[in-house]
Design a protein around this motif. Structure first.
Motif, PDB file in Angstrom:
ATOM      1  N   ARG A 219     -16.925   2.374 -15.415  1.00  0.00           N
ATOM      2  CA  ARG A 219     -18.259   2.730 -14.934  1.00  0.00           C
ATOM      3  C   ARG A 219     -19.228   1.551 -15.061  1.00  0.00           C
ATOM      4  O   ARG A 219     -20.160   1.423 -14.298  1.00  0.00           O
ATOM      5  CB  ARG A 219     -18.773   3.921 -15.742  1.00  0.00           C
ATOM      6  N   ASN A 220     -18.985   0.665 -16.021  1.00  0.00           N
ATOM      7  CA  ASN A 220     -19.888  -0.446 -16.271  1.00  0.00           C
ATOM      8  C   ASN A 220     -19.923  -1.449 -15.123  1.00  0.00           C
ATOM      9  O   ASN A 220     -20.817  -2.272 -15.065  1.00  0.00           O
ATOM     10  CB  ASN A 220     -19.522  -1.156 -17.572  1.00  0.00           C
ATOM     11  N   ARG A 221     -18.979  -1.404 -14.234  1.00  0.00           N
ATOM     12  CA  ARG A 221     -18.935  -2.356 -13.123  1.00  0.00           C
ATOM     13  C   ARG A 221     -19.483  -1.756 -11.835  1.00  0.00           C
ATOM     14  O   ARG A 221     -19.486  -2.404 -10.810  1.00  0.00           O
ATOM     15  CB  ARG A 221     -17.510  -2.832 -12.906  1.00  0.00           C
ATOM     16  N   GLU A 222     -19.920  -0.525 -11.894  1.00  0.00           N
ATOM     17  CA  GLU A 222     -20.407   0.144 -10.692  1.00  0.00           C
ATOM     18  C   GLU A 222     -21.917   0.013 -10.581  1.00  0.00           C
ATOM     19  O   GLU A 222     -22.653   0.327 -11.508  1.00  0.00           O
ATOM     20  CB  GLU A 222     -20.020   1.626 -10.726  1.00  0.00           C
ATOM     21  N   LYS A 223     -22.359  -0.452  -9.426  1.00  0.00           N
ATOM     22  CA  LYS A 223     -23.787  -0.584  -9.164  1.00  0.00           C
ATOM     23  C   LYS A 223     -24.312   0.757  -8.687  1.00  0.00           C
ATOM     24  O   LYS A 223     -23.654   1.446  -7.909  1.00  0.00           O
ATOM     25  CB  LYS A 223     -23.984  -1.625  -8.060  1.00  0.00           C
ATOM     26  N   HIS A 224     -25.499   1.125  -9.171  1.00  0.00           N
ATOM     27  CA  HIS A 224     -26.098   2.404  -8.793  1.00  0.00           C
ATOM     28  C   HIS A 224     -27.483   2.210  -8.217  1.00  0.00           C
ATOM     29  O   HIS A 224     -28.195   1.273  -8.598  1.00  0.00           O
ATOM     30  CB  HIS A 224     -26.182   3.335 -10.008  1.00  0.00           C
ATOM     31  N   LEU A 225     -27.856   3.100  -7.330  1.00  0.00           N
ATOM     32  CA  LEU A 225     -29.196   3.140  -6.763  1.00  0.00           C
ATOM     33  C   LEU A 225     -29.891   4.364  -7.332  1.00  0.00           C
ATOM     34  O   LEU A 225     -29.296   5.436  -7.387  1.00  0.00           O
ATOM     35  CB  LEU A 225     -29.120   3.252  -5.234  1.00  0.00           C
ATOM     36  N   VAL A 226     -31.138   4.174  -7.782  1.00  0.00           N
ATOM     37  CA  VAL A 226     -31.913   5.278  -8.339  1.00  0.00           C
ATOM     38  C   VAL A 226     -33.214   5.357  -7.555  1.00  0.00           C
ATOM     39  O   VAL A 226     -33.940   4.368  -7.454  1.00  0.00           O
ATOM     40  CB  VAL A 226     -32.225   5.061  -9.835  1.00  0.00           C
ATOM     41  N   LEU A 227     -33.491   6.526  -6.996  1.00  0.00           N
ATOM     42  CA  LEU A 227     -34.760   6.769  -6.315  1.00  0.00           C
ATOM     43  C   LEU A 227     -35.644   7.540  -7.283  1.00  0.00           C
ATOM     44  O   LEU A 227     -35.235   8.583  -7.799  1.00  0.00           O
ATOM     45  CB  LEU A 227     -34.538   7.572  -5.028  1.00  0.00           C
ATOM     46  N   LEU A 228     -36.837   7.008  -7.543  1.00  0.00           N
ATOM     47  CA  LEU A 228     -37.751   7.627  -8.494  1.00  0.00           C
ATOM     48  C   LEU A 228     -38.770   8.508  -7.788  1.00  0.00           C
ATOM     49  O   LEU A 228     -39.014   8.367  -6.589  1.00  0.00           O
ATOM     50  CB  LEU A 228     -38.485   6.552  -9.300  1.00  0.00           C
ATOM     51  N   ARG A 229     -39.380   9.407  -8.561  1.00  0.00           N
ATOM     52  CA  ARG A 229     -40.378  10.334  -8.032  1.00  0.00           C
ATOM     53  C   ARG A 229     -41.560   9.622  -7.386  1.00  0.00           C
ATOM     54  O   ARG A 229     -42.145  10.117  -6.438  1.00  0.00           O
ATOM     55  CB  ARG A 229     -40.889  11.221  -9.173  1.00  0.00           C
ATOM     56  N   ASP A 230     -41.919   8.447  -7.895  1.00  0.00           N
ATOM     57  CA  ASP A 230     -43.056   7.718  -7.340  1.00  0.00           C
ATOM     58  C   ASP A 230     -42.680   6.893  -6.105  1.00  0.00           C
ATOM     59  O   ASP A 230     -43.499   6.165  -5.570  1.00  0.00           O
ATOM     60  CB  ASP A 230     -43.718   6.834  -8.396  1.00  0.00           C
TER      61      ASP A 230
ATOM     62  N   LEU B  99     -34.636   1.612  -7.502  1.00  0.00           N
ATOM     63  CA  LEU B  99     -34.052   0.691  -8.468  1.00  0.00           C
ATOM     64  C   LEU B  99     -32.559   0.565  -8.185  1.00  0.00           C
ATOM     65  O   LEU B  99     -31.902   1.540  -7.826  1.00  0.00           O
ATOM     66  CB  LEU B  99     -34.244   1.204  -9.896  1.00  0.00           C
ATOM     67  N   ILE B 100     -32.047  -0.650  -8.368  1.00  0.00           N
ATOM     68  CA  ILE B 100     -30.615  -0.890  -8.220  1.00  0.00           C
ATOM     69  C   ILE B 100     -30.155  -1.648  -9.454  1.00  0.00           C
ATOM     70  O   ILE B 100     -30.753  -2.667  -9.824  1.00  0.00           O
ATOM     71  CB  ILE B 100     -30.310  -1.698  -6.943  1.00  0.00           C
TER      72      ILE B 100
ATOM     73  N   ASP C  38     -21.530   1.404  -2.700  1.00  0.00           N
ATOM     74  CA  ASP C  38     -20.237   0.878  -2.272  1.00  0.00           C
ATOM     75  C   ASP C  38     -20.407  -0.621  -2.060  1.00  0.00           C
ATOM     76  O   ASP C  38     -21.068  -1.058  -1.111  1.00  0.00           O
ATOM     77  CB  ASP C  38     -19.785   1.568  -0.981  1.00  0.00           C
ATOM     78  N   LEU C  39     -19.869  -1.427  -2.957  1.00  0.00           N
ATOM     79  CA  LEU C  39     -20.070  -2.870  -2.913  1.00  0.00           C
ATOM     80  C   LEU C  39     -19.521  -3.505  -1.640  1.00  0.00           C
ATOM     81  O   LEU C  39     -20.025  -4.530  -1.194  1.00  0.00           O
ATOM     82  CB  LEU C  39     -19.454  -3.530  -4.148  1.00  0.00           C
ATOM     83  N   GLU C  40     -18.487  -2.895  -1.037  1.00  0.00           N
ATOM     84  CA  GLU C  40     -17.928  -3.435   0.204  1.00  0.00           C
ATOM     85  C   GLU C  40     -18.892  -3.255   1.373  1.00  0.00           C
ATOM     86  O   GLU C  40     -18.948  -4.074   2.271  1.00  0.00           O
ATOM     87  CB  GLU C  40     -16.595  -2.765   0.516  1.00  0.00           C
ATOM     88  N   LYS C  41     -19.668  -2.168   1.366  1.00  0.00           N
ATOM     89  CA  LYS C  41     -20.591  -1.883   2.468  1.00  0.00           C
ATOM     90  C   LYS C  41     -22.008  -2.382   2.198  1.00  0.00           C
ATOM     91  O   LYS C  41     -22.839  -2.369   3.088  1.00  0.00           O
ATOM     92  CB  LYS C  41     -20.632  -0.374   2.732  1.00  0.00           C
ATOM     93  N   GLU C  42     -22.269  -2.819   0.974  1.00  0.00           N
ATOM     94  CA  GLU C  42     -23.630  -3.225   0.599  1.00  0.00           C
ATOM     95  C   GLU C  42     -24.149  -4.351   1.489  1.00  0.00           C
ATOM     96  O   GLU C  42     -25.320  -4.370   1.858  1.00  0.00           O
ATOM     97  CB  GLU C  42     -23.666  -3.654  -0.866  1.00  0.00           C
ATOM     98  N   SER C  43     -23.284  -5.287   1.851  1.00  0.00           N
ATOM     99  CA  SER C  43     -23.727  -6.429   2.657  1.00  0.00           C
ATOM    100  C   SER C  43     -23.843  -6.095   4.144  1.00  0.00           C
ATOM    101  O   SER C  43     -24.408  -6.865   4.905  1.00  0.00           O
ATOM    102  CB  SER C  43     -22.787  -7.612   2.452  1.00  0.00           C
ATOM    103  N   ASP C  44     -23.313  -4.948   4.570  1.00  0.00           N
ATOM    104  CA  ASP C  44     -23.363  -4.543   5.978  1.00  0.00           C
ATOM    105  C   ASP C  44     -24.649  -3.780   6.273  1.00  0.00           C
ATOM    106  O   ASP C  44     -24.615  -2.628   6.698  1.00  0.00           O
ATOM    107  CB  ASP C  44     -22.168  -3.652   6.334  1.00  0.00           C
ATOM    108  N   THR C  45     -25.789  -4.411   6.080  1.00  0.00           N
ATOM    109  CA  THR C  45     -27.060  -3.735   6.307  1.00  0.00           C
ATOM    110  C   THR C  45     -27.802  -4.395   7.461  1.00  0.00           C
ATOM    111  O   THR C  45     -27.758  -5.627   7.597  1.00  0.00           O
ATOM    112  CB  THR C  45     -27.930  -3.733   5.036  1.00  0.00           C
ATOM    113  N   PRO C  46     -28.469  -3.588   8.286  1.00  0.00           N
ATOM    114  CA  PRO C  46     -29.251  -4.177   9.383  1.00  0.00           C
ATOM    115  C   PRO C  46     -30.588  -4.734   8.896  1.00  0.00           C
ATOM    116  O   PRO C  46     -31.341  -5.306   9.668  1.00  0.00           O
ATOM    117  CB  PRO C  46     -29.464  -2.986  10.326  1.00  0.00           C
ATOM    118  N   LEU C  47     -30.874  -4.580   7.598  1.00  0.00           N
ATOM    119  CA  LEU C  47     -32.144  -5.045   7.043  1.00  0.00           C
ATOM    120  C   LEU C  47     -32.071  -6.528   6.705  1.00  0.00           C
ATOM    121  O   LEU C  47     -31.026  -7.049   6.351  1.00  0.00           O
ATOM    122  CB  LEU C  47     -32.496  -4.241   5.784  1.00  0.00           C
TER     123      LEU C  47
END
Length: 125
Positions: A5-16, A20-21, A70-79
């Motif tokens: 689990r320590n190697r997995e990147k997570h995204l957290v959406l906060l109430r405000d 966070l990643i 998903d680290l494989e798809k993280e770089s496939d962003t149109p942003l």
């Protein structure tokens, strides 16, 4: 054997509304989180910027969404990634535009004899 689990990147959406990643280090039954190597990601239009935040402790009541990236798809962003300074300026301009639009809306309603309670006074009702 180390915890995978320590190697997995997570995204957290906060109430405000902040995003966070980071790497999830701890979570409890109240959804209190400890993230490390955390960045705050700011999105404006098709651009985004990451502000390094380091270790971040989040109280569970502020968590809206927690998901693994998903680290494989993280770089496939149109942003388009831009500098911290550029994204903060874009965010300031966007917020200013929203405030001006809100003022126009309130003015139009006031001319018609209507009013909207301000968000900071809603708790009083």
């Amino acid at each position: 054997m180390k915890d995978e689990r320590n190697r997995e990147k997570h995204l957290v959406l906060l109430r405000d509304g902040r995003t966070l990643i980071g790497y999830l280090r701890s979570i409890d039954q109240f959804a209190n989180l400890v993230l490390h190597q955390t960045v705050e990601r700011i999105h404006v239009g098709k651009k985004y910027g990451d502000i390094p935040r380091g270790i971040f402790v989040v109280r569970g009541e502020n968590v809206v969404l927690l998901g693994e990236i998903d680290l494989e798809k993280e770089s496939d962003t149109p942003l388009q990634q831009v500098s911290i300074e550029e994204i903060l300026e874009e965010q300031r301009v966007e917020q200013q535009t929203k405030q001006e639009a809100e003022k126009l809306k309130v003015q139009a309603l006031k001319e018609r004899g209507l009013s909207i309670p301000r968000a900071d006074t809603l708790d009083e009702y």
